[in-house]
Design a protein around this motif. Structure first.
Motif, short mmCIF file in Angstrom:
data_model
loop_
_atom_site.label_atom_id
_atom_site.label_comp_id
_atom_site.label_asym_id
_atom_site.label_seq_id
_atom_site.Cartn_x
_atom_site.Cartn_y
_atom_site.Cartn_z
N ILE A 221 0.62 -4.26 3.09
CA ILE A 221 1.71 -3.83 1.29
C ILE A 221 1.97 -5.09 0.82
O ILE A 221 1.72 -6.28 -0.07
CB ILE A 221 3.69 -3.74 1.65
N ARG A 296 0.66 0.29 1.19
CA ARG A 296 1.98 0.93 0.23
C ARG A 296 1.88 -0.42 -0.88
O ARG A 296 1.20 -0.81 -0.59
CB ARG A 296 3.27 0.86 1.47
N ILE A 322 1.51 5.01 -0.04
CA ILE A 322 2.55 5.49 -0.35
C ILE A 322 2.52 4.52 -1.53
O ILE A 322 2.65 2.66 -1.77
CB ILE A 322 3.47 5.22 0.10
#
Ligand SMILES: C[S@@+](CC[C@H](N)C(=O)[O-])C[C@H]1O[C@@H](n2cnc3c(N)ncnc32)[C@H](O)[C@@H]1O
Length: 380
Positions: A221, A296, A322
């Motif tokens: 992330i 992400r 995402i």
């Protein structure tokens, strides 16, 4: 602004039939003392009532003195909804005989509490030339410390949030000029400095929402605009993931590092004090190592996030991933406008929207715009 906030509060847990007995004992003997937290409602739970208590060092001794073995009780701690409107009524009570009626409209209906600091905003338009204005503000600020004895400093907002570090100017109205504090949210601690780092408690639900979303183990992330780490830390507290958290502000970076140590995390966070744009430089080692690695990407810089979409695309896995994209978006149709902007700018980078997962207004931002979040899957 939302009128509610969540905080850990101590409650006195007693049998229902002893509830009134306790209140009578307390009122009869100690009516000048403070023990009940008025901003939190009394809770009924099966055969028990939970009475919210203020924080005081001598709480145990004080309760023993009041109850004096007359019935059994327990002190329990519970995440609770703080009703700021109740605080408003309490504020009005404290100020009843201290300020003239004409100034009552200056009493703020809500204000931010960050750790031991309250930050208020006055609508002073009508009182611009009033020579008492400063004294009235100070009275109100002092009253805030009286209705919430956790607060030791009260600051007033005196500018908009500005600049690359997203800071605003603050003026101390009451208490100590200590702008560093520790804020607690969703069982995490955040050390921060309200003058030197961006922080808003108003995104508590948003951070909760992202933390509770479908984050998978071992995800990579990128938190592109991490600040002192509220998104990264709350995610790493709950998920075994690898986060790279960036902020250009050296103060935010230093607090981010401290906050990583302050919280017990199951995921890992690698902090970087860097302009996220630098990752695009072909000789930037961090950029090279993170290129096309992210599952992400969080883009919590609403005023400018679109400008950095190229960096998000550069970091995202080629198979797609995402994006949590925050934007200040013009009304009407702020959500549609935000999605259109994403669509246009992704195409310019040879990416496109695969799927919109969530699109919503987080809060109104100005008469003409909203703060909007779009969670989406992007594909190449
Ligand atoms: C709106 S704040 C959000 C901070 C954090 N996500 C939060 O919720 O508290 C945006 C942050 O981005 C940082 N920032 C601005 N431009 C940046 C850039 N080019 N690269 C890295 N960080 C940047 C600012 O210093 C600020 O801390």
């Amino acid at each position: 602004m939302n009128n509610n906030n969540f905080e850990k509060i101590n409650f006195l847990k007693i049998k229902k039939e002893n509830g009134q007995k306790f209140l009578d004992l307390f009122i009869n003997t100690y009516k000048n003392e403070n023990i009940i937290e008025k901003k939190v409602r009394i809770i009924k739970e099966d055969d028990y009532v939970l009475i919210p208590l203020i924080e005081r060092r001598d709480l145990n001794e004080f309760l023993t003195k009041i109850i004096h073995n007359q019935f059994e009780y327990q002190i329990i701690s519970k995440e609770s909804n703080i009703h700021l409107k109740i605080k408003y009524r309490a504020l009005q009570d404290v100020l009843k005989d201290k300020i003239f009626n004409k100034y009552k409209e200056l009493i703020p209906k809500s204000f931010d509490i960050i750790g031991e600091i309250a930050i208020i905003e006055f609508n002073t338009f009508k009182f611009q030339d009033d020579e008492n204005l400063h004294l009235i503000k100070k009275e109100i600020a002092e009253a805030i410390t009286l209705v919430n004895n956790k607060i030791i400093s009260v600051y007033e907002k005196i500018s908009e949030i500005k600049g690359i570090f997203r800071l605003r100017k603050l003026n101390l109205l009451y208490g100590k000029d200590i702008s560093e504090t520790i804020y607690r949210e969703n069982s995490c601690l955040f050390k921060l400095d309200i003058k030197r780092t961006f922080f808003t408690p108003r995104l508590v639900y948003e951070r909760n929402r992202i933390v509770s979303s479908n984050i998978k183990e071992n995800e990579i992330i990128i938190d592109m605009f991490a600040g002192v780490g509220p998104f990264s830390i709350q995610i790493a507290k709950k998920h075994k993931v690898m986060i790279h958290a960036f902020d250009i502000n050296p103060y935010a970076y230093n607090y981010l590092c401290e906050n990583i140590s302050l919280n017990k995390l199951i995921g890992t966070i690698t902090p970087h004090n860097l302009d996220i744009n630098n990752l695009l430089n072909s000789n930037n080692e961090i950029g090279k190592s993170l290129k096309n690695k992210a599952d992400r990407v969080i883009m919590n810089f609403p005023e400018n996030s679109i400008k950095y979409l190229n960096v998000a695309c550069y970091l995202m896995k080629k198979s797609g991933g995402i994006l949590h994209n925050y934007q200040i978006s013009t009304k009407p149709n702020s959500i549609k406008n935000a999605i259109n902007k994403l669509d246009d700018n992704l195409r310019k980078n040879n990416w496109f929207i695969g799927q919109i997962i969530t699109s919503k207004v987080v809060k109104p931002f100005s008469p003409k715009s909203d703060l909007v979040v779009i969670d989406l899957i992007i594909r190449k």
